[in-house]
Design a protein around this motif. Structure first.
Motif, PDB file in Angstrom:
ATOM      1  N   SER A   1     -10.389 -24.852  -3.144  1.00  0.00           N
ATOM      2  CA  SER A   1     -11.580 -25.278  -3.082  1.00  0.00           C
ATOM      3  C   SER A   1     -12.240 -23.446  -2.244  1.00  0.00           C
ATOM      4  O   SER A   1     -13.193 -23.249  -2.273  1.00  0.00           O
ATOM      5  CB  SER A   1     -12.437 -26.477  -2.446  1.00  0.00           C
ATOM      6  N   ILE A   2     -10.892 -23.283  -1.225  1.00  0.00           N
ATOM      7  CA  ILE A   2     -11.847 -22.255  -0.854  1.00  0.00           C
ATOM      8  C   ILE A   2     -11.209 -20.821  -1.504  1.00  0.00           C
ATOM      9  O   ILE A   2     -11.779 -19.792  -1.196  1.00  0.00           O
ATOM     10  CB  ILE A   2     -11.067 -21.997   0.909  1.00  0.00           C
ATOM     11  N   ASN A   3     -10.836 -20.746  -2.375  1.00  0.00           N
ATOM     12  CA  ASN A   3     -11.351 -19.263  -3.733  1.00  0.00           C
ATOM     13  C   ASN A   3     -12.602 -19.101  -3.544  1.00  0.00           C
ATOM     14  O   ASN A   3     -12.849 -18.188  -4.122  1.00  0.00           O
ATOM     15  CB  ASN A   3     -10.722 -20.358  -4.647  1.00  0.00           C
ATOM     16  N   LEU A   4     -13.513 -20.161  -3.927  1.00  0.00           N
ATOM     17  CA  LEU A   4     -14.725 -19.942  -3.622  1.00  0.00           C
ATOM     18  C   LEU A   4     -15.457 -18.602  -2.567  1.00  0.00           C
ATOM     19  O   LEU A   4     -16.050 -17.775  -3.299  1.00  0.00           O
ATOM     20  CB  LEU A   4     -15.867 -21.068  -3.905  1.00  0.00           C
ATOM     21  N   PHE A   5     -14.192 -18.890  -1.577  1.00  0.00           N
ATOM     22  CA  PHE A   5     -15.170 -17.939  -0.723  1.00  0.00           C
ATOM     23  C   PHE A   5     -14.872 -16.145  -1.201  1.00  0.00           C
ATOM     24  O   PHE A   5     -15.428 -15.809  -0.127  1.00  0.00           O
ATOM     25  CB  PHE A   5     -14.790 -18.954   0.632  1.00  0.00           C
ATOM     26  N   PHE A   6     -13.617 -16.656  -1.192  1.00  0.00           N
ATOM     27  CA  PHE A   6     -12.801 -14.543  -1.860  1.00  0.00           C
ATOM     28  C   PHE A   6     -13.472 -14.753  -3.308  1.00  0.00           C
ATOM     29  O   PHE A   6     -14.397 -13.226  -2.963  1.00  0.00           O
ATOM     30  CB  PHE A   6     -11.965 -15.205  -2.370  1.00  0.00           C
ATOM     31  N   ILE A   7     -14.338 -14.962  -4.205  1.00  0.00           N
ATOM     32  CA  ILE A   7     -15.385 -14.518  -4.696  1.00  0.00           C
ATOM     33  C   ILE A   7     -16.312 -14.446  -4.760  1.00  0.00           C
ATOM     34  O   ILE A   7     -16.732 -13.157  -4.771  1.00  0.00           O
ATOM     35  CB  ILE A   7     -15.234 -15.593  -6.252  1.00  0.00           C
ATOM     36  N   GLU A   8     -17.146 -15.376  -3.634  1.00  0.00           N
ATOM     37  CA  GLU A   8     -17.786 -15.304  -3.274  1.00  0.00           C
ATOM     38  C   GLU A   8     -17.958 -13.879  -1.901  1.00  0.00           C
ATOM     39  O   GLU A   8     -19.407 -13.239  -1.944  1.00  0.00           O
ATOM     40  CB  GLU A   8     -18.490 -15.781  -2.000  1.00  0.00           C
ATOM     41  N   GLU A   9     -17.273 -13.297  -1.387  1.00  0.00           N
ATOM     42  CA  GLU A   9     -16.746 -12.136  -0.220  1.00  0.00           C
ATOM     43  C   GLU A   9     -16.446 -10.920  -1.805  1.00  0.00           C
ATOM     44  O   GLU A   9     -17.541 -10.429  -1.404  1.00  0.00           O
ATOM     45  CB  GLU A   9     -16.227 -11.967   0.736  1.00  0.00           C
ATOM     46  N   LYS A  10     -15.353 -10.601  -2.360  1.00  0.00           N
ATOM     47  CA  LYS A  10     -15.490 -10.234  -3.264  1.00  0.00           C
ATOM     48  C   LYS A  10     -16.824  -9.535  -4.362  1.00  0.00           C
ATOM     49  O   LYS A  10     -17.425  -8.669  -4.444  1.00  0.00           O
ATOM     50  CB  LYS A  10     -14.442 -10.742  -3.951  1.00  0.00           C
ATOM     51  N   GLY A  11     -17.810 -10.379  -4.822  1.00  0.00           N
ATOM     52  CA  GLY A  11     -18.626 -10.415  -5.851  1.00  0.00           C
ATOM     53  C   GLY A  11     -20.432  -9.769  -4.704  1.00  0.00           C
ATOM     54  O   GLY A  11     -20.863  -9.850  -5.410  1.00  0.00           O
ATOM     55  N   ASP A  12     -20.070 -10.514  -3.521  1.00  0.00           N
ATOM     56  CA  ASP A  12     -21.465 -10.009  -2.573  1.00  0.00           C
ATOM     57  C   ASP A  12     -22.520 -11.166  -3.379  1.00  0.00           C
ATOM     58  O   ASP A  12     -23.083 -11.194  -2.678  1.00  0.00           O
ATOM     59  CB  ASP A  12     -21.776  -9.427  -2.406  1.00  0.00           C
ATOM     60  N   LEU A  13     -21.895 -12.847  -3.689  1.00  0.00           N
ATOM     61  CA  LEU A  13     -22.529 -13.022  -3.590  1.00  0.00           C
ATOM     62  C   LEU A  13     -23.386 -14.597  -3.125  1.00  0.00           C
ATOM     63  O   LEU A  13     -24.337 -14.851  -3.367  1.00  0.00           O
ATOM     64  CB  LEU A  13     -21.774 -15.082  -4.538  1.00  0.00           C
ATOM     65  N   ASN A  14     -23.198 -13.871  -1.360  1.00  0.00           N
ATOM     66  CA  ASN A  14     -24.039 -14.435  -0.376  1.00  0.00           C
ATOM     67  C   ASN A  14     -25.592 -13.537  -0.911  1.00  0.00           C
ATOM     68  O   ASN A  14     -26.674 -14.681  -0.633  1.00  0.00           O
ATOM     69  CB  ASN A  14     -23.431 -14.472   1.131  1.00  0.00           C
ATOM     70  N   ARG A  15     -25.243 -12.294  -0.789  1.00  0.00           N
ATOM     71  CA  ARG A  15     -26.643 -12.421  -0.801  1.00  0.00           C
ATOM     72  C   ARG A  15     -27.648 -12.497  -2.190  1.00  0.00           C
ATOM     73  O   ARG A  15     -28.974 -12.876  -1.961  1.00  0.00           O
ATOM     74  CB  ARG A  15     -26.501 -10.641  -0.729  1.00  0.00           C
ATOM     75  N   LEU A  16     -26.756 -13.074  -3.306  1.00  0.00           N
ATOM     76  CA  LEU A  16     -27.302 -13.196  -4.356  1.00  0.00           C
ATOM     77  C   LEU A  16     -28.662 -14.257  -3.810  1.00  0.00           C
ATOM     78  O   LEU A  16     -29.531 -15.250  -4.264  1.00  0.00           O
ATOM     79  CB  LEU A  16     -26.495 -13.274  -5.978  1.00  0.00           C
ATOM     80  N   TYR A  17     -26.865 -15.805  -3.285  1.00  0.00           N
ATOM     81  CA  TYR A  17     -27.509 -17.220  -3.392  1.00  0.00           C
ATOM     82  C   TYR A  17     -28.816 -17.261  -2.472  1.00  0.00           C
ATOM     83  O   TYR A  17     -29.866 -17.980  -2.516  1.00  0.00           O
ATOM     84  CB  TYR A  17     -26.544 -18.134  -1.516  1.00  0.00           C
ATOM     85  N   LEU A  18     -28.926 -16.126  -1.074  1.00  0.00           N
ATOM     86  CA  LEU A  18     -29.963 -16.121  -0.477  1.00  0.00           C
ATOM     87  C   LEU A  18     -31.137 -15.571  -0.527  1.00  0.00           C
ATOM     88  O   LEU A  18     -32.534 -16.364  -0.456  1.00  0.00           O
ATOM     89  CB  LEU A  18     -29.695 -14.895   0.660  1.00  0.00           C
ATOM     90  N   THR A  19     -31.552 -15.060  -2.501  1.00  0.00           N
ATOM     91  CA  THR A  19     -32.093 -14.373  -3.237  1.00  0.00           C
ATOM     92  C   THR A  19     -33.433 -15.801  -3.664  1.00  0.00           C
ATOM     93  O   THR A  19     -34.535 -16.116  -4.241  1.00  0.00           O
ATOM     94  CB  THR A  19     -32.148 -13.415  -4.336  1.00  0.00           C
ATOM     95  N   LEU A  20     -32.004 -16.896  -3.735  1.00  0.00           N
ATOM     96  CA  LEU A  20     -32.442 -18.079  -4.297  1.00  0.00           C
ATOM     97  C   LEU A  20     -33.239 -19.393  -3.726  1.00  0.00           C
ATOM     98  O   LEU A  20     -33.388 -19.203  -2.221  1.00  0.00           O
ATOM     99  CB  LEU A  20     -31.417 -18.686  -4.889  1.00  0.00           C
TER     100      LEU A  20
END
Length: 219
Positions: A49-68
């Motif tokens: 389950s914590i693989n998601l945090f790796f992908i999130e950090e690698k792809g900078d998904l936090n910035r994408l999620y916060l635009t939703l």
């Protein structure tokens, strides 16, 4: 929140194939004893389950999620929901593999229905503790910084402690785990109810702490 969870699941699509390794690894552990299946299934699915945090950090998904058009708390809750679903799937898988593991296990101590219930309660408690140690740090520090202090150290200590106790019981005639599970089997509803209750409280604290931390995080 369900849509957010589906988005998270899609984000780790490249890791889905790794789920096929879990049944083989559990059966290998079952060669020592079938009582290892439930707690190790919890550990493996939580690790996945914590693989998601790796992908999130690698792809900078936090910035994408916060635009939703969603709140930060929904991101956190969806992450916990996905991890809980994986936890439940790991429990079901370990129980399904237990009869097969019993066929070749070195240990001839086969848990019955009551003992399995005690093991599930213990597995839920382990899952709750791992969540408490790991998720708040991941939401605060990210994957690279948070994984060492929140994941490797506590999970290694939990696994070593459990394996040490299991080995003592299986090969040296010790009685700690056996008596613990026997007591739990004789007082099944009281013991498991309390363990599930403690685990639920720990999980709730972990989730609320993660929400508080993630709301204050700057990107």
């Amino acid at each position: 929140m369900l849509k957010m969870m589906k988005l998270d699941w899609s984000a780790i699509r490249c890791y889905h194939i790794r789920l096929l390794v879990i049944p083989a690894a559990l059966l290998l552990l079952g060669w020592f004893s079938s009582i290892l299946l439930v707690p190790m299934a919890v550990f493996m699915t939580f690790s996945f389950s914590i693989n998601l945090f790796f992908i999130e950090e690698k792809g900078d998904l936090n910035r994408l999620y916060l635009t939703l058009p969603i709140e930060r708390s929904q991101i956190v809750f969806s992450r916990y929901l996905l991890s809980f679903i994986l936890f439940a799937a790991g429990i079901l898988l370990s129980l399904a593999l237990t009869p097969l593991a019993n066929l070749f296990s070195l240990s001839k101590w086969y848990p019955d229905l009551k003992w399995n219930l005690a093991l599930i309660a213990f597995g839920f408690l382990v899952y709750a503790f791992l969540s408490l140690f790991m998720y708040p740090l991941l939401f605060k520090l990210g994957y690279q910084k948070g994984k060492v202090w929140g994941y490797y150290i506590p999970t290694a200590l939990v696994c070593l402690l459990y394996l040490a106790l299991a080995e003592y019981d299986l090969f040296k005639g010790g009685t700690f785990i056996r008596h613990l599970l026997l007591y739990a089997a004789e007082h099944i509803y009281t013991v498991t109810g309390r363990i599930f209750g403690i685990g639920a409280v720990i999980l709730a604290v972990s989730c609320l702490l993660s929400v508080k931390i993630y709301n204050k995080r700057e990107f």
